[in-house]
Enzyme design. Structure first.
Site, PDB file in Angstrom:
ATOM      1  N   LYS A   1       0.839  -1.198   0.000  1.00 58.37           N
ATOM      2  CA  LYS A   1       0.000   0.000   0.000  1.00 58.37           C
ATOM      3  C   LYS A   1       0.884   1.262   0.000  1.00 58.37           C
ATOM      4  O   LYS A   1       2.090   1.182   0.269  1.00 58.37           O
ATOM      5  CB  LYS A   1      -0.913  -0.035   1.225  1.00 58.37           C
TER       6      LYS A   1
ATOM      7  N   ARG B   1      -0.881 -14.716   5.039  1.00 56.52           N
ATOM      8  CA  ARG B   1      -1.529 -14.093   6.212  1.00 56.52           C
ATOM      9  C   ARG B   1      -0.591 -14.156   7.418  1.00 56.52           C
ATOM     10  O   ARG B   1      -0.515 -13.224   8.205  1.00 56.52           O
ATOM     11  CB  ARG B   1      -2.865 -14.789   6.541  1.00 56.52           C
TER      12      ARG B   1
ATOM     13  N   THR C   1      -4.296  -7.459  11.145  1.00 55.60           N
ATOM     14  CA  THR C   1      -4.704  -6.257  10.407  1.00 55.60           C
ATOM     15  C   THR C   1      -4.408  -4.979  11.195  1.00 55.60           C
ATOM     16  O   THR C   1      -4.062  -3.951  10.621  1.00 55.60           O
ATOM     17  CB  THR C   1      -6.231  -6.334  10.144  1.00 55.60           C
TER      18      THR C   1
ATOM     19  N   HIS D   1      -1.718  -5.375   1.732  1.00 53.53           N
ATOM     20  CA  HIS D   1      -2.909  -6.208   1.626  1.00 53.53           C
ATOM     21  C   HIS D   1      -2.426  -7.600   1.255  1.00 53.53           C
ATOM     22  O   HIS D   1      -1.507  -7.740   0.463  1.00 53.53           O
ATOM     23  CB  HIS D   1      -3.842  -5.695   0.519  1.00 53.53           C
TER      24      HIS D   1
HETATM   25  P1  ATP Z   1      -6.225  -6.548   3.863  1.00 54.61           P
HETATM   26  O1  ATP Z   1      -7.494  -6.963   3.156  1.00 54.61           O
HETATM   27  O2  ATP Z   1      -5.784  -5.154   3.548  1.00 54.61           O
HETATM   28  O3  ATP Z   1      -5.119  -7.560   3.806  1.00 54.61           O
HETATM   29  P2  ATP Z   1      -7.431  -7.447   6.164  1.00 54.61           P
HETATM   30  O4  ATP Z   1      -8.006  -8.553   5.375  1.00 54.61           O
HETATM   31  O5  ATP Z   1      -6.561  -7.788   7.313  1.00 54.61           O
HETATM   32  O6  ATP Z   1      -6.542  -6.490   5.384  1.00 54.61           O
HETATM   33  P3  ATP Z   1      -9.953  -6.133   5.912  1.00 54.61           P
HETATM   34  O7  ATP Z   1     -10.917  -6.460   6.956  1.00 54.61           O
HETATM   35  O8  ATP Z   1     -10.126  -6.725   4.574  1.00 54.61           O
HETATM   36  O9  ATP Z   1      -8.528  -6.394   6.522  1.00 54.61           O
HETATM   37  O10 ATP Z   1      -9.889  -4.545   5.785  1.00 54.61           O
HETATM   38  C1  ATP Z   1      -9.241  -3.952   4.688  1.00 54.61           C
HETATM   39  C2  ATP Z   1      -8.388  -2.794   5.135  1.00 54.61           C
HETATM   40  O11 ATP Z   1      -9.215  -1.751   5.658  1.00 54.61           O
HETATM   41  C3  ATP Z   1      -7.412  -3.098   6.279  1.00 54.61           C
HETATM   42  O12 ATP Z   1      -6.210  -3.648   5.819  1.00 54.61           O
HETATM   43  C4  ATP Z   1      -7.217  -1.743   6.897  1.00 54.61           C
HETATM   44  O13 ATP Z   1      -6.296  -0.939   6.150  1.00 54.61           O
HETATM   45  C5  ATP Z   1      -8.585  -1.103   6.757  1.00 54.61           C
HETATM   46  N1  ATP Z   1      -9.475  -1.287   7.923  1.00 54.61           N
HETATM   47  C6  ATP Z   1     -10.206  -2.382   8.216  1.00 54.61           C
HETATM   48  N2  ATP Z   1     -10.989  -2.206   9.281  1.00 54.61           N
HETATM   49  C7  ATP Z   1     -10.766  -0.928   9.677  1.00 54.61           C
HETATM   50  C8  ATP Z   1     -11.310  -0.109  10.715  1.00 54.61           C
HETATM   51  N3  ATP Z   1     -12.226  -0.577  11.550  1.00 54.61           N
HETATM   52  N4  ATP Z   1     -10.855   1.148  10.840  1.00 54.61           N
HETATM   53  C9  ATP Z   1      -9.941   1.633   9.999  1.00 54.61           C
HETATM   54  N5  ATP Z   1      -9.394   0.922   8.993  1.00 54.61           N
HETATM   55  C10 ATP Z   1      -9.800  -0.339   8.818  1.00 54.61           C
HETATM   56 MG    MG Z   2      -9.082  -8.414   3.569  1.00 54.96          MG
END
Ligand code: ATP
Ligand code: MG
Length: 195
Positions: A11, A120, A126, A160
């Protein structure tokens, strides 16, 4: 002996901080095969398509905020004007569009046995403050949910990584054309996957 595919995006915070080489090395050295690699400005349409437009995803994201706020005794309504997880998730998705367009993103498609579990594991939690040392997010970021939300932005968590086998396939075909993916044999594959 099915191999899986995963999409990795470095990112804008990872790109801006000059971490492309260090992060790419972690996926290479563990033995995953890089089958696609590029640098591009993500379009709004692609970012919208990349993060699921489903209530399940919005809810997961919103609940991350609510859980963290409850733990700290904070009120999500002050930032989001609501404590509805789905609505909070929708707001975070809007923030993600800006974040992912701050600079070009570095995109990688990787392949390997149990690839999803491995990417992962290497990525870490995350939420950077919860990511273990030794993981990419644990070693290179320290952002927290309430800090990010208060500043109306998503977590700056460097990368990501696809989190299901299905998403891995879908995301690789969203970001890469067929002729941008390469088929070749890594040295260790001869031992792990004898023909
Ligand atoms: P990614 O998909 O980026 O690998 P992830 O699967 O761990 O991360 P997701 O739940 O898909 O997380 O969320 C996508 C992205 O959105 C996260 O990587 C983070 O940058 C952001 N994010 C997720 N939840 C929140 C939140 N509650 N507040 C702020 N940012 C968030
Ligand atoms: Mg994700």
């Amino acid at each position: 002996m099915n191999k899986q595919k995963a999409l990795i995006i470095i990112k804008p915070d990872g790109v801006q901080r000059g971490l492309i080489g260090k992060i790419t090395t972690r996926f290479e050295q563990v033995g995953l095969k890089i089958i696609g690699l590029k640098f591009e400005w993500a379009t709004e349409e692609k970012i919208i398509a990349h993060y699921p437009e489903t209530d399940t995803w919005f809810k997961k994201v919103g609940e991350r905020t609510l859980t963290n706020y409850a733990k700290k005794g904070l009120d999500a309504k002050k930032v989001f004007g609501t404590d509805d997880a789905i609505k909070i998730g929708k707001t975070v998705k809007k923030w993600l569009i800006n974040y992912l367009q701050e600079s070009p993103v570095f995109i990688m498609a990787v392949e390997g046995y149990e690839c999803i579990e491995i990417v992962r594991k290497l990525s870490g939690n995350t939420i950077p403050v919860l990511a273990n040392p030794g993981t990419i997010r644990g070693d290179f970021s320290h952002d927290s949910i309430d800090l990010a939300n208060e500043q109306n932005r998503p977590l700056r968590n460097i990368i990501h990584a696809s989190d299901t086998v299905e998403d891995g396939e879908k995301e690789v075909s969203l970001w890469f054309e067929k002729d941008e993916l390469f088929d070749y044999e890594r040295a260790d594959e001869k031992i792990m996957f004898p023909s």
